[in-house]
Design a protein around this motif. Structure first.
Motif, PDB file in Angstrom:
ATOM      1  N   SER A  57      11.540   3.764   5.159  1.00 41.21           N
ATOM      2  CA  SER A  57      10.954   3.319   6.249  1.00 41.21           C
ATOM      3  C   SER A  57       9.458   2.904   6.170  1.00 41.21           C
ATOM      4  N   ARG A  58       8.766   3.895   5.455  1.00 38.85           N
ATOM      5  CA  ARG A  58       7.485   3.465   5.045  1.00 38.85           C
ATOM      6  C   ARG A  58       7.131   2.122   4.309  1.00 38.85           C
ATOM      7  N   THR A  59       8.126   1.937   3.034  1.00 39.59           N
ATOM      8  CA  THR A  59       8.079   0.718   2.598  1.00 39.59           C
ATOM      9  C   THR A  59       8.489  -0.655   3.270  1.00 39.59           C
ATOM     10  N   ARG A  60       9.168  -0.367   4.341  1.00 40.85           N
ATOM     11  CA  ARG A  60       9.716  -1.597   5.103  1.00 40.85           C
ATOM     12  C   ARG A  60       8.383  -1.965   5.911  1.00 40.85           C
ATOM     13  N   ILE A  61       7.995  -0.756   6.434  1.00 40.57           N
ATOM     14  CA  ILE A  61       6.379  -0.859   7.637  1.00 40.57           C
ATOM     15  C   ILE A  61       5.513  -1.722   6.559  1.00 40.57           C
ATOM     16  N   SER A  62       5.233  -1.319   5.526  1.00 39.66           N
ATOM     17  CA  SER A  62       4.286  -1.981   4.705  1.00 39.66           C
ATOM     18  C   SER A  62       4.580  -3.417   4.443  1.00 39.66           C
ATOM     19  N   GLU A  63       5.908  -3.835   4.571  1.00 43.41           N
ATOM     20  CA  GLU A  63       6.442  -5.336   4.302  1.00 43.41           C
ATOM     21  C   GLU A  63       6.654  -5.900   5.626  1.00 43.41           C
ATOM     22  N   GLY A  64       6.124  -5.426   6.740  1.00 48.83           N
ATOM     23  CA  GLY A  64       6.366  -6.211   7.862  1.00 48.83           C
ATOM     24  C   GLY A  64       7.644  -6.039   8.557  1.00 48.83           C
ATOM     25  N   LYS A  65       8.642  -5.285   7.950  1.00 49.42           N
ATOM     26  CA  LYS A  65       9.958  -5.058   8.272  1.00 49.42           C
ATOM     27  C   LYS A  65      10.322  -3.806   9.378  1.00 49.42           C
ATOM     28  N   LYS A  66      11.467  -3.565   9.872  1.00 52.69           N
ATOM     29  CA  LYS A  66      11.464  -2.512  10.837  1.00 52.69           C
ATOM     30  C   LYS A  66      12.052  -1.267  10.056  1.00 52.69           C
ATOM     31  N   PRO A  67      11.454  -0.175  10.318  1.00 53.21           N
ATOM     32  CA  PRO A  67      11.929   1.044   9.663  1.00 53.21           C
ATOM     33  C   PRO A  67      13.327   1.495  10.234  1.00 53.21           C
TER      34      PRO A  67
END
Length: 483
Positions: free
Chosen positions: A128-138
């Motif tokens: 989730s944290r990785t997705r947020i850093s990539e502009g994606k949904k957690p």
């Protein structure tokens, strides 16, 4: 005619394919399973928070290299650690299991399915944290509950008919298997990749039960599940790279799991995968005690009050008889010196003696400071366990799944106290209505051990209501629990 070895690679073993298909295709429709998973999450987190009070546990936590912080890594609730998902899974899995207070499943094999939350929560948080850093949904917490239901099911259904302890293997092999399956789904493995990951679980070396039994009982049993669930994350990530699997890992002649570990016997299955295990899982609500003794401890508490009403104490006891089931005899009927807390919380004699003396049994009662009281060992020597075949049958009956114990006491003056029988512990499905309010109180007590009052109120507001919880983003839930 010359003999030769066929090098034709077969189709994946059916056991592997069935797990993969269940995880990737099954839709959970049971309201009871979702509701129980919610309570299971709260209880499991609470158990981890309580364990953080014990230095023997916390000394094992943190990154492998001191001071390491992983950007977008998974956070370990109740601490300030932010780690890679493999090490975070070890940390979370270890605190969950440390005090032997999380849920339980009893069958041909036993275990603690919520141990899988270590790998589930660590992976979901990191992703989730990785997705947020990539502009994606957690991910949302509903995906965590789904993974919990499925992990419970895989571990529990295999355990129904297959005894790993009978061949000397520890039940954490099923934690590693179930965690690998659901973590593989979370990181979006294909069916082929997931089967590869599952095969790697069986190729792995497996833990022996040495650390659970006399004369070697020790604290590894408190971090073995953390080790298993973290290894699962590692294997799923290896499979994610495209690394190959081993399609006949179970059935291969000579070199397969069945021949090497299981005496050539294939797994038996009582039922298909669904949501049965989560619906019927056993919560440890009243006592941090090995589950086969839960009803014995409850009976001992009743008898303690009876002794008090008669103006008697444990020193007036001549003999204690325990009618119990075969599994309890095999695992926790233990005489002789008890060397450490891990030894004591797997002795039915110790777990009965303490409440008969003190009127309580808490995690701290397994520590050396309490065990040094000479009255405990004196009383232990007066306890005799006898198997009741009916209790053993009811233990294995899928419609009952009882964990019965009955205690009777003879006093020094010849007085016989009426036997106290308890068939189902507080955390059993048959006592859910009675047990859930107590489970919530246990959760609140454990939150209060770690967080200031204002933070407790925020956590409770976000977590006690099912609809609110399932809509939380995973990293948002975990951040609520960071000190």
């Amino acid at each position: 005619m010359p003999l030769y070895i066929s090098n034709e690679r077969p189709q994946p073993d059916q056991v592997l394919a069935d797990i993969a298909d269940y995880v990737l295709r099954y839709e959970i429709k049971s309201d009871l399973a979702w509701e129980t998973a919610h309570y299971c999450l709260l209880d499991t987190v609470g158990c981890g928070l309580e364990a953080l009070s014990y230095p023997a546990c916390t000394k094992l936590l943190g990154p492998i290299v001191r001071g390491t912080v992983v950007p977008n890594g998974a956070k370990v609730f109740g601490t300030q650690f932010q780690l890679d998902p493999v090490q975070a899974a070890f940390n979370i899995g270890t605190i969950i299991r440390w005090l032997d207070f999380n849920d339980t499943w009893l069958a041909a094999e036993w275990g603690h399915p919520s141990d899988n939350l270590g790998g589930i929560l660590a992976t979901a948080d990191w992703l989730s944290r990785t997705r947020i850093s990539e502009g994606k949904k957690p991910l949302k917490m509903k995906q965590v509950l789904e993974a919990m239901i499925m992990a419970h099911e895989i571990q529990g259904v295999i355990a129904l008919e297959n005894s790993f302890n009978r061949v000397g293997l520890d039940h954490v092999i099923l934690v590693k298997l179930a965690s690998t399956a659901v973590v593989g789904k979370i990181i979006n493995l294909s069916r082929e990749e997931l089967i590869n990951a599952l095969s790697l679980v069986f190729v792995d070396g497996q833990a022996l039960r040495t650390y659970r039994h006399a004369p070697n009982t020790g604290s590894r049993k408190s971090w073995a599940a953390g080790d298993a669930t973290s290894r699962a994350v590692r294997l799923a990530l290896i499979a994610h790279t495209g690394e190959m699997g081993y399609s006949s890992v179970l059935t291969a002649k000579t070199w397969g799991f069945y021949d090497v570990y299981f005496k050539g016997k294939e797994f038996d299955f009582q039922r298909d995968y669904g949501s049965y295990v989560m619906e019927n899982v056993l919560f440890k609500i009243s006592f941090p005690a090995e589950f086969h003794s839960q009803t014995a401890v409850e009976a001992a508490m009743i008898l303690y009050k009876k002794l008090q009403s008669l103006g008697r104490t444990s020193e007036d006891i001549k003999k204690i008889s325990i009618r119990t089931h075969e599994a309890a005899i095999r695992i926790i009927d233990k005489k002789g010196r008890l060397n450490n807390p891990a030894d004591r919380d797997h002795s039915i004699q110790y777990m009965v003696a303490v409440p008969l003396i003190f009127g309580k049994l808490t995690a701290s009662d397994y520590e050396d400071s309490v065990a040094a009281d000479p009255r405990i060992d004196i009383l232990r020597e007066k306890i005799v366990c006898v198997e009741d075949p009916k209790y053993t049958r009811d233990y294995h009956d899928p419609e009952k799944r009882s964990i019965a114990n009955a205690l009777s006491i003879e006093l020094n003056d010849g007085t016989l106290l009426e036997e106290v029988e308890v068939e189902y512990p507080m955390g059993h499905k048959r006592r859910r209505e009675e047990g859930i309010p107590e489970l919530i109180e246990k959760y609140k007590t454990n939150l209060a051990r770690r967080f200031p009052e204002k933070q407790q109120k925020i956590i409770l507001k976000k977590s006690l209501d099912y609809d609110t919880l399932v809509d939380l983003e995973v990293q948002e839930f975990v951040d609520l629990l960071v000190i």
